[in-house]
Design a protein around this motif. Structure first.
Motif, PDB file in Angstrom:
ATOM      1  N   VAL A 124     -38.653 -19.202  51.510  1.00 44.07           N
ATOM      2  CA  VAL A 124     -38.543 -20.346  52.396  1.00 44.07           C
ATOM      3  C   VAL A 124     -38.951 -19.927  53.811  1.00 44.07           C
ATOM      4  N   GLU A 125     -39.821 -20.742  54.421  1.00 40.52           N
ATOM      5  CA  GLU A 125     -40.254 -20.470  55.786  1.00 40.52           C
ATOM      6  C   GLU A 125     -39.093 -20.672  56.737  1.00 40.52           C
ATOM      7  N   PRO A 126     -38.915 -19.783  57.731  1.00 40.44           N
ATOM      8  CA  PRO A 126     -37.828 -19.993  58.688  1.00 40.44           C
ATOM      9  C   PRO A 126     -38.042 -21.274  59.491  1.00 40.44           C
ATOM     10  N   THR A 127     -36.940 -21.907  59.828  1.00 39.74           N
ATOM     11  CA  THR A 127     -36.983 -23.143  60.592  1.00 39.74           C
ATOM     12  C   THR A 127     -36.690 -22.839  62.049  1.00 39.74           C
ATOM     13  N   GLY A 128     -37.500 -23.407  62.933  1.00 39.02           N
ATOM     14  CA  GLY A 128     -37.238 -23.251  64.360  1.00 39.02           C
ATOM     15  C   GLY A 128     -36.167 -24.227  64.802  1.00 39.02           C
ATOM     16  N   THR A 129     -35.474 -23.857  65.850  1.00 41.41           N
ATOM     17  CA  THR A 129     -34.463 -24.720  66.453  1.00 41.41           C
ATOM     18  C   THR A 129     -34.959 -25.191  67.806  1.00 41.41           C
ATOM     19  N   VAL A 130     -34.799 -26.470  68.076  1.00 35.76           N
ATOM     20  CA  VAL A 130     -35.158 -27.049  69.368  1.00 35.76           C
ATOM     21  C   VAL A 130     -33.881 -27.604  69.985  1.00 35.76           C
ATOM     22  N   VAL A 131     -33.495 -27.035  71.119  1.00 26.91           N
ATOM     23  CA  VAL A 131     -32.320 -27.500  71.837  1.00 26.91           C
ATOM     24  C   VAL A 131     -32.787 -28.492  72.895  1.00 26.91           C
ATOM     25  N   LEU A 132     -32.255 -29.688  72.832  1.00 30.06           N
ATOM     26  CA  LEU A 132     -32.569 -30.739  73.800  1.00 30.06           C
ATOM     27  C   LEU A 132     -31.419 -30.796  74.801  1.00 30.06           C
ATOM     28  N   MET A 133     -31.693 -30.397  76.029  1.00 26.24           N
ATOM     29  CA  MET A 133     -30.678 -30.433  77.076  1.00 26.24           C
ATOM     30  C   MET A 133     -30.544 -31.869  77.566  1.00 26.24           C
ATOM     31  N   ARG A 174     -45.060 -31.736  75.622  1.00 27.94           N
ATOM     32  CA  ARG A 174     -44.835 -32.235  74.258  1.00 27.94           C
ATOM     33  C   ARG A 174     -45.817 -31.565  73.299  1.00 27.94           C
ATOM     34  N   GLN A 175     -47.057 -31.439  73.711  1.00 27.63           N
ATOM     35  CA  GLN A 175     -48.053 -30.752  72.877  1.00 27.63           C
ATOM     36  C   GLN A 175     -47.710 -29.273  72.727  1.00 27.63           C
ATOM     37  N   GLU A 176     -47.227 -28.671  73.788  1.00 27.07           N
ATOM     38  CA  GLU A 176     -46.794 -27.270  73.719  1.00 27.07           C
ATOM     39  C   GLU A 176     -45.603 -27.127  72.776  1.00 27.07           C
ATOM     40  N   LEU A 177     -44.686 -28.075  72.810  1.00 26.99           N
ATOM     41  CA  LEU A 177     -43.546 -28.055  71.895  1.00 26.99           C
ATOM     42  C   LEU A 177     -44.028 -28.105  70.450  1.00 26.99           C
ATOM     43  N   ILE A 178     -44.982 -28.949  70.163  1.00 27.36           N
ATOM     44  CA  ILE A 178     -45.522 -29.044  68.800  1.00 27.36           C
ATOM     45  C   ILE A 178     -46.117 -27.704  68.379  1.00 27.36           C
ATOM     46  N   ARG A 179     -46.878 -27.080  69.267  1.00 27.93           N
ATOM     47  CA  ARG A 179     -47.470 -25.770  68.971  1.00 27.93           C
ATOM     48  C   ARG A 179     -46.367 -24.741  68.681  1.00 27.93           C
ATOM     49  N   LEU A 180     -45.324 -24.749  69.485  1.00 27.65           N
ATOM     50  CA  LEU A 180     -44.230 -23.789  69.306  1.00 27.65           C
ATOM     51  C   LEU A 180     -43.461 -24.059  68.014  1.00 27.65           C
ATOM     52  N   MET A 181     -43.269 -25.327  67.680  1.00 29.99           N
ATOM     53  CA  MET A 181     -42.571 -25.644  66.426  1.00 29.99           C
ATOM     54  C   MET A 181     -43.395 -25.198  65.226  1.00 29.99           C
ATOM     55  N   ARG A 182     -44.701 -25.402  65.293  1.00 27.36           N
ATOM     56  CA  ARG A 182     -45.563 -24.957  64.184  1.00 27.36           C
ATOM     57  C   ARG A 182     -45.482 -23.441  64.001  1.00 27.36           C
ATOM     58  N   ALA A 183     -45.249 -22.733  65.107  1.00 24.90           N
ATOM     59  CA  ALA A 183     -45.106 -21.278  65.065  1.00 24.90           C
ATOM     60  C   ALA A 183     -43.667 -20.869  64.727  1.00 24.90           C
ATOM     61  N   ARG A 184     -42.796 -21.873  64.503  1.00 24.88           N
ATOM     62  CA  ARG A 184     -41.391 -21.665  64.156  1.00 24.88           C
ATOM     63  C   ARG A 184     -40.630 -20.899  65.239  1.00 24.88           C
ATOM     64  N   ARG A 185     -40.976 -21.187  66.488  1.00 28.62           N
ATOM     65  CA  ARG A 185     -40.272 -20.584  67.623  1.00 28.62           C
ATOM     66  C   ARG A 185     -39.058 -21.436  67.970  1.00 28.62           C
ATOM     67  N   ASN A 186     -38.052 -20.805  68.502  1.00 29.96           N
ATOM     68  CA  ASN A 186     -36.902 -21.521  69.033  1.00 29.96           C
ATOM     69  C   ASN A 186     -37.231 -21.947  70.456  1.00 29.96           C
ATOM     70  N   VAL A 187     -36.924 -23.201  70.766  1.00 30.29           N
ATOM     71  CA  VAL A 187     -37.314 -23.780  72.046  1.00 30.29           C
ATOM     72  C   VAL A 187     -36.120 -24.497  72.661  1.00 30.29           C
ATOM     73  N   VAL A 188     -36.013 -24.407  73.987  1.00 27.38           N
ATOM     74  CA  VAL A 188     -35.051 -25.224  74.713  1.00 27.38           C
ATOM     75  C   VAL A 188     -35.850 -26.127  75.646  1.00 27.38           C
ATOM     76  N   VAL A 189     -35.641 -27.430  75.493  1.00 29.28           N
ATOM     77  CA  VAL A 189     -36.342 -28.417  76.314  1.00 29.28           C
ATOM     78  C   VAL A 189     -35.401 -28.785  77.455  1.00 29.28           C
ATOM     79  N   ASP A 190     -35.709 -28.258  78.636  1.00 29.43           N
ATOM     80  CA  ASP A 190     -34.849 -28.376  79.815  1.00 29.43           C
ATOM     81  C   ASP A 190     -35.218 -29.627  80.610  1.00 29.43           C
ATOM     82  N   TYR A 191     -34.929 -30.780  80.015  1.00 33.79           N
ATOM     83  CA  TYR A 191     -35.141 -32.082  80.640  1.00 33.79           C
ATOM     84  C   TYR A 191     -33.764 -32.731  80.778  1.00 33.79           C
ATOM     85  N   SER A 192     -33.721 -33.899  81.399  1.00 37.59           N
ATOM     86  CA  SER A 192     -32.440 -34.611  81.498  1.00 37.59           C
ATOM     87  C   SER A 192     -32.151 -35.445  80.253  1.00 37.59           C
ATOM     88  N   PHE A 193     -33.207 -35.860  79.544  1.00 37.78           N
ATOM     89  CA  PHE A 193     -33.062 -36.761  78.392  1.00 37.78           C
ATOM     90  C   PHE A 193     -32.069 -37.872  78.721  1.00 37.78           C
TER      91      PHE A 193
END
Length: 165
Positions: A2-11, A70-89
């Protein structure tokens, strides 16, 4: 296998709630941080965008950077990197949009809401407004009021609430 799954933390939270401090702690654990404020700071020659741009121009620049990241996030997710999106949402629609995007890329999202009352935000912003740097965008009382009135607090969205004092 199973391919590892990346985690995206939405702040999620208002200015001064501690989102960047939390995000930087995740960077120390190997996460990639995406920050609109940081890119805007670099593009404006290291000036405080909130002080040198009119509201509409500031919002347009932030939106342009958000699209790029957003495009960079997609690239990072495809690479299965863990990402923190430091926005206010600040809006539920934005949170739902990003959660769907993360799920479309077979990654896992975490919504972290740093919740602070007005007095805490004002106290922290008074200190931050005297600092210089990408993470110290000036938020005066008028801008704070704008953010407070527009913020849609997450409730029942799978959020992890971290009270701030």
């Amino acid at each position: 296998m199973v391919e590892p799954t990346g985690t995206v933390v939405l702040m999620c939270g208002l200015p001064g709630a501690g989102k960047t401090t939390y995000a930087r702690a995740l960077v120390r654990r190997g996460y990639v941080r995406l920050s609109i404020d940081e890119v805007v700071w670099q593009r404006l020659g290291r000036r405080d965008a909130g002080l040198v741009l009119a509201e509409a121009a500031f919002d347009a620049l932030k939106e342009e950077v958000r699209r790029e990241q957003r495009q960079e996030l997609i690239r990072l997710m495809r690479a299965r990197r863990n990402v923190v999106v430091d926005y206010s949402f600040w809006s539920r629609a934005a949170r739902e949009d990003y959660k769907a995007l993360v799920e479309q890329h077979d990654c896992r999202w975490e919504l972290v809401h740093l919740k602070a009352d007005r007095a805490t935000l004002q106290r922290r912003l008074a200190v931050r407004n005297r600092e210089v740097g990408a993470d110290a965008v000036t938020v005066d009382e008028q801008l704070l009021e704008r953010y407070l009135s527009a913020f849609e607090e997450p409730v029942g969205e799978g959020e992890q609430v971290l009270p701030q004092h």
